[in-house]
Enzyme design. Sequence first.
Site, mmCIF file in Angstrom:
data_model
loop_
_atom_site.group_PDB
_atom_site.id
_atom_site.type_symbol
_atom_site.label_atom_id
_atom_site.label_comp_id
_atom_site.label_asym_id
_atom_site.label_seq_id
_atom_site.Cartn_x
_atom_site.Cartn_y
_atom_site.Cartn_z
ATOM 1 N N LYS A 126 26.064 -50.147 -30.972
ATOM 2 C CA LYS A 126 24.817 -49.483 -31.418
ATOM 3 C C LYS A 126 23.974 -50.447 -32.239
ATOM 4 O O LYS A 126 22.755 -50.437 -32.156
ATOM 5 C CB LYS A 126 25.126 -48.231 -32.229
ATOM 6 N N LYS A 205 27.020 -49.322 -20.233
ATOM 7 C CA LYS A 205 27.353 -47.892 -20.242
ATOM 8 C C LYS A 205 26.096 -47.050 -20.104
ATOM 9 O O LYS A 205 25.080 -47.336 -20.764
ATOM 10 C CB LYS A 205 28.050 -47.574 -21.576
ATOM 11 N N LYS A 208 22.193 -42.409 -23.516
ATOM 12 C CA LYS A 208 20.851 -41.912 -23.848
ATOM 13 C C LYS A 208 20.088 -42.960 -24.637
ATOM 14 O O LYS A 208 18.925 -43.231 -24.359
ATOM 15 C CB LYS A 208 20.960 -40.630 -24.656
HETATM 16 N N1 AQP Z 1 28.533 -43.491 -19.634
HETATM 17 C C1 AQP Z 1 29.465 -42.602 -19.922
HETATM 18 N N2 AQP Z 1 30.583 -42.528 -19.144
HETATM 19 C C2 AQP Z 1 31.541 -41.591 -19.427
HETATM 20 N N3 AQP Z 1 31.450 -40.698 -20.423
HETATM 21 C C3 AQP Z 1 30.351 -40.746 -21.206
HETATM 22 N N4 AQP Z 1 29.945 -40.010 -22.268
HETATM 23 C C4 AQP Z 1 28.754 -40.454 -22.707
HETATM 24 N N5 AQP Z 1 28.342 -41.473 -21.928
HETATM 25 C C5 AQP Z 1 29.311 -41.694 -21.000
HETATM 26 C C6 AQP Z 1 30.707 -38.915 -22.845
HETATM 27 O O1 AQP Z 1 29.825 -37.824 -23.064
HETATM 28 C C7 AQP Z 1 30.241 -37.108 -24.208
HETATM 29 C C8 AQP Z 1 29.075 -36.830 -25.097
HETATM 30 O O2 AQP Z 1 28.552 -38.058 -25.567
HETATM 31 P P1 AQP Z 1 27.440 -38.081 -26.675
HETATM 32 O O3 AQP Z 1 26.143 -37.755 -26.090
HETATM 33 O O4 AQP Z 1 27.790 -37.266 -27.816
HETATM 34 O O5 AQP Z 1 27.447 -39.539 -27.218
HETATM 35 P P2 AQP Z 1 27.653 -40.866 -26.521
HETATM 36 O O6 AQP Z 1 29.024 -41.063 -26.059
HETATM 37 O O7 AQP Z 1 27.223 -41.919 -27.465
HETATM 38 O O8 AQP Z 1 26.662 -40.689 -25.272
HETATM 39 P P3 AQP Z 1 25.350 -41.438 -25.110
HETATM 40 O O9 AQP Z 1 24.612 -40.978 -23.933
HETATM 41 O O10 AQP Z 1 25.673 -42.887 -25.160
HETATM 42 O O11 AQP Z 1 24.508 -40.967 -26.378
HETATM 43 P P4 AQP Z 1 23.737 -41.823 -27.442
HETATM 44 O O12 AQP Z 1 23.015 -42.867 -26.683
HETATM 45 O O13 AQP Z 1 22.836 -40.863 -28.120
HETATM 46 O O14 AQP Z 1 24.749 -42.399 -28.360
HETATM 47 C C9 AQP Z 1 31.303 -37.955 -24.896
HETATM 48 O O15 AQP Z 1 32.562 -37.364 -24.644
HETATM 49 C C10 AQP Z 1 31.215 -39.282 -24.236
HETATM 50 O O16 AQP Z 1 32.471 -39.906 -24.132
#
Ligand code: AQP
Length: 339
Positions: A126, A205, A208
């Site tokens: 991040k 990955k 968002k």
């Molecule tokens: N690319 C991914 N592949 C597999 N699993 C994923 N998850 C997120 N991205 C992937 C899973 O989705 C759940 C919710 O995730 P989150 O939105 O709370 O946070 P995150 O993991 O940080 O997802 P993002 O999209 O990357 O969000 P931002 O960018 O806001 O931090 C989790 O169980 C995660 O494992």
Amino acid sequence: MTQTAAQPISGLPQARERVFSGIQPSGASHLGNYLGAQANYVAMQAEYDAIYAIVDYHALTTVHDGEELRRLTHEMVLDLLAVGLDPDRCALIRQSDMPEHAELCWVLNTVVPVSWLERTPTYKEKRQQGVDNSMGLLDYPVLQAADIVIYKATRVPVGKDQAAHLELSREIVRAFNRRYGSVFPEPQAVYTESPVVLGIDGATKMSKSAGNTIPIFAEPDEIRRLVMSMVTDPLRIKRTDPGRPEVCNVCGNLHRFFGGDYLQIQDGERTARTGCVETKQLLADRIIAFFEPMRERRAELAATPGIVEEVLAAGAAKVRPLLVETMREVHDAVGIGTR
Ligand code: AQP
């Protein structure tokens, strides 16, 4: 002090293991969220005492506009209902309705060495993405541990990108229990078959905050546009060049989850019988068709006044007795408040 068995959520069948997972309202649900975690949320609500949270305290680390955070939280409830969460079979909650999560985070902070947090891979990622290096970002895994253990959940459906966080939650539980006695159970991650889903760049990955997602509830034309822009095998320059499914996010990974014929699709790419364009068109068609019934359901839900707050209020009422009991035990163990 001995660990008290987790109490079943009232109104749900008894004696089932408890599940907790959280999702940030930091943007629209995407294929990574669905394949990595949401598919398991839905599957597990049938067999477990399942609690799913929209973790808006966490999203404060990246969403800095209050109105926008409220809107995204509302949208995420609709997403989760539309993918199949049933408020009669699980508790769907908003993290900030339960400020005790933040209180428990503080208590856990006192047993966590800063070095554990500084070495967390997602913290480093991040920071590389340019997310503000706030205390909240550093402390994110401790709040995540608090979210889970405040309900004494033992199973945590998450994507494989969260493996290090879950391991840290377990370490935090051990550190707390060592100091104060056995209060919390160690939670275990539950993964889907999906590897970490890569973004449309085919390299990082799908996330968002990275802006490389395919949102599952985008309009069909938008899904098609995004899928068609996906990076495939970078060494396959001409249509006649053989492809390498093992490095291709489209035929090597995503087709696996949207049709039983992915081995033939991979063979077509490997032998250059098919081209990347047609393989992407097929994937776009399949993704659109797969999410179509959920998209319809989501539109119905979005048109139902009051549904989101009603579901969140019901969820909060189901889980509140659980966290009140846990916090009573925590206060008792660490020596704060009156007995
Ligand atoms: N690319 C991914 N592949 C597999 N699993 C994923 N998850 C997120 N991205 C992937 C899973 O989705 C759940 C919710 O995730 P989150 O939105 O709370 O946070 P995150 O993991 O940080 O997802 P993002 O999209 O990357 O969000 P931002 O960018 O806001 O931090 C989790 O169980 C995660 O494992």
